[in-house]
Design an enzyme around this catalytic site. Structure first.
Site, PDB file in Angstrom:
ATOM      1  N   GLY A  11      41.052  32.896  40.628  1.00  0.00           N
ATOM      2  CA  GLY A  11      41.694  34.057  40.953  1.00  0.00           C
ATOM      3  C   GLY A  11      41.778  34.416  42.576  1.00  0.00           C
ATOM      4  CD  GLN A  12      43.467  39.398  46.162  1.00  0.00           C
ATOM      5  OE1 GLN A  12      43.275  40.040  45.099  1.00  0.00           O
ATOM      6  NE2 GLN A  12      43.977  39.568  47.350  1.00  0.00           N
ATOM      7  CB  ILE A  35      41.217  30.725  30.960  1.00  0.00           C
ATOM      8  CG1 ILE A  35      41.865  31.740  32.079  1.00  0.00           C
ATOM      9  CG2 ILE A  35      40.194  31.488  30.265  1.00  0.00           C
ATOM     10  CD1 ILE A  35      42.921  32.723  31.148  1.00  0.00           C
ATOM     11  CE1 TYR A 139      41.102  45.815  37.415  1.00  0.00           C
ATOM     12  CE2 TYR A 139      41.615  47.750  38.635  1.00  0.00           C
ATOM     13  CZ  TYR A 139      41.321  46.272  38.425  1.00  0.00           C
ATOM     14  OH  TYR A 139      40.334  45.730  39.254  1.00  0.00           O
TER      15      TYR A 139
HETATM   16  N1  SER Z   1      43.773  45.622  43.813  1.00  0.00           N
HETATM   17  C1  SER Z   1      43.464  46.215  42.474  1.00  0.00           C
HETATM   18  C2  SER Z   1      44.668  46.487  41.934  1.00  0.00           C
HETATM   19  O1  SER Z   1      45.691  46.963  42.330  1.00  0.00           O
HETATM   20  C3  SER Z   1      42.561  47.457  42.433  1.00  0.00           C
HETATM   21  O2  SER Z   1      41.444  47.122  42.097  1.00  0.00           O
HETATM   22  O3  SER Z   1      44.966  46.255  40.586  1.00  0.00           O
END
Ligand code: SER
Length: 316
Positions: A11-12, A35, A139
């Site tokens: 990921g990033q 994954i 989230y």
């Molecule tokens: N960079 C994330 C998002 O934009 C924030 O934690 O979802």
């Protein structure tokens, strides 16, 4: 001897953190897992791992025997609104599986929380370390619950859990499905096309941080003396407060012809409007000496250099 396992390594953050950890602790002591298979095979030890599978998590960790796990596997905010059930399963289910393995096997765990752990009822300016947290996204729900779960595993089982609330992270490694992604897209668009249309309005202000500072925050927190940490799992950290307009102005100081337009996306604009405009990170500064190194000017110059280099590689 530090041995590390990283989840979400493709990921990033993971794709930048793994090389930094290998530099610090030695290549074969850092196992990258994800994954998705690595895009650059041969860069170092890698294993496929789905964090939602408790058996696979326990087995992989028992094999590698890390002293520290950087648990980064998660869905970001905008994609989490498209797939809330998956976000819950990956973000909270995955964390639970890693914490259970930590309880049994005794390693330390770094888990990133986020500005998304705050919501519309949180004070938006100078957002305190300890304040109201009633987020309105899945989230955010998983981030608040994750902070609490990590605190619980520390106080109840003695697991050395630590974490920061990251702001938007700006990097040449691409993010995927976040609300702050405009701050990365804008650089690639500026270099490749000379123009960008922001999906957040001109004056939407959010905290941001350049990737080298984000990596240092994680590694310095995990190296810090644990006895000095009162907040452990959810330190506010920030480096700068940006709007699309101020970031566009900073890019224009290097690329005077850069054109910036605005076409707010209702979902991501609503998410951004529910987040802080500026975090107070004094607890991190006091408890483990956090200090960002990059400001807007330093970050912009370095990002443009990196993005140009990547664009050249792609076209050559
Ligand atoms: N960079 C994330 C998002 O934009 C924030 O934690 O979802």
């Amino acid at each position: 001897m530090t041995r590390v396992l990283v989840t979400g390594a493709a990921g990033q953050i993971g794709s930048a953190l793994v090389p930094a950890l290998r530099e610090a602790y030695g290549g074969d002591r850092v196992l990258a897992t994800d994954i998705h298979p690595p895009t650059e095979p041969g860069a170092g030890p890698f294993a496929l791992l789905d964090c939602t599978d408790p058996g696979a998590v326990a087995e992989r960790l028992a094999e590698h025997r890390p002293t520290v796990v950087y648990h980064l596997a998660a869905l970001l905010s905008a994609v989490g609104e498209r797939k809330p059930q998956t976000a819950y399963e990956v973000n909270l289910g995955g964390l639970f599986n890693v914490l259970e393995a930590a309880r049994e096997q005794g390693f330390a765990v770094f888990t990133p929380s986020s500005i998304a752990a705050f919501g519309p009822s949180t004070p938006r300016d100078g957002t305190p370390q300890d304040t109201l947290q009633r987020p309105s996204t899945m989230y955010g729900v998983t981030k608040v619950a994750g902070e609490l779960l990590c605190d619980y595993y520390h106080t109840r089982f003695g697991v050395d859990t630590r974490g920061v609330r990251y702001p938007g992270i700006i990097s040449a490694s691409p993010p995927g499905g976040g609300t702050t992604d405009y701050a990365v897209e804008i650089f690639f668009a500026a270099v490749e096309r000379g123009s960008y249309t922001s999906f957040l309005s001109a004056d939407t202000q959010l905290d941001m941080m350049y990737m080298p500072d984000a990596l240092r925050a994680a590694m310095e927190l995990m190296e810090a003396d644990g006895t000095g940490l009162a907040h452990r799992n959810a330190f506010n950290v920030t480096a700068m407060q940006l709007t699309p307009a101020t970031l566009g102005d900073a890019i224009r100081r290097h690329l005077p012809d850069f054109r910036l337009g605005f076409d707010p996306d209702p979902v991501r604009q609503a998410i951004a409007d529910s987040w802080p405009r500026s975090l107070d990170d004094s607890a991190a500064r006091e408890e483990w000496g956090w200090r960002p190194e990059y400001d807007l000017e330093g970050m912009t110059a370095d990002m443009l250099r990196r993005v140009r280099a990547r664009a050249q590689v792609r076209t050559s």
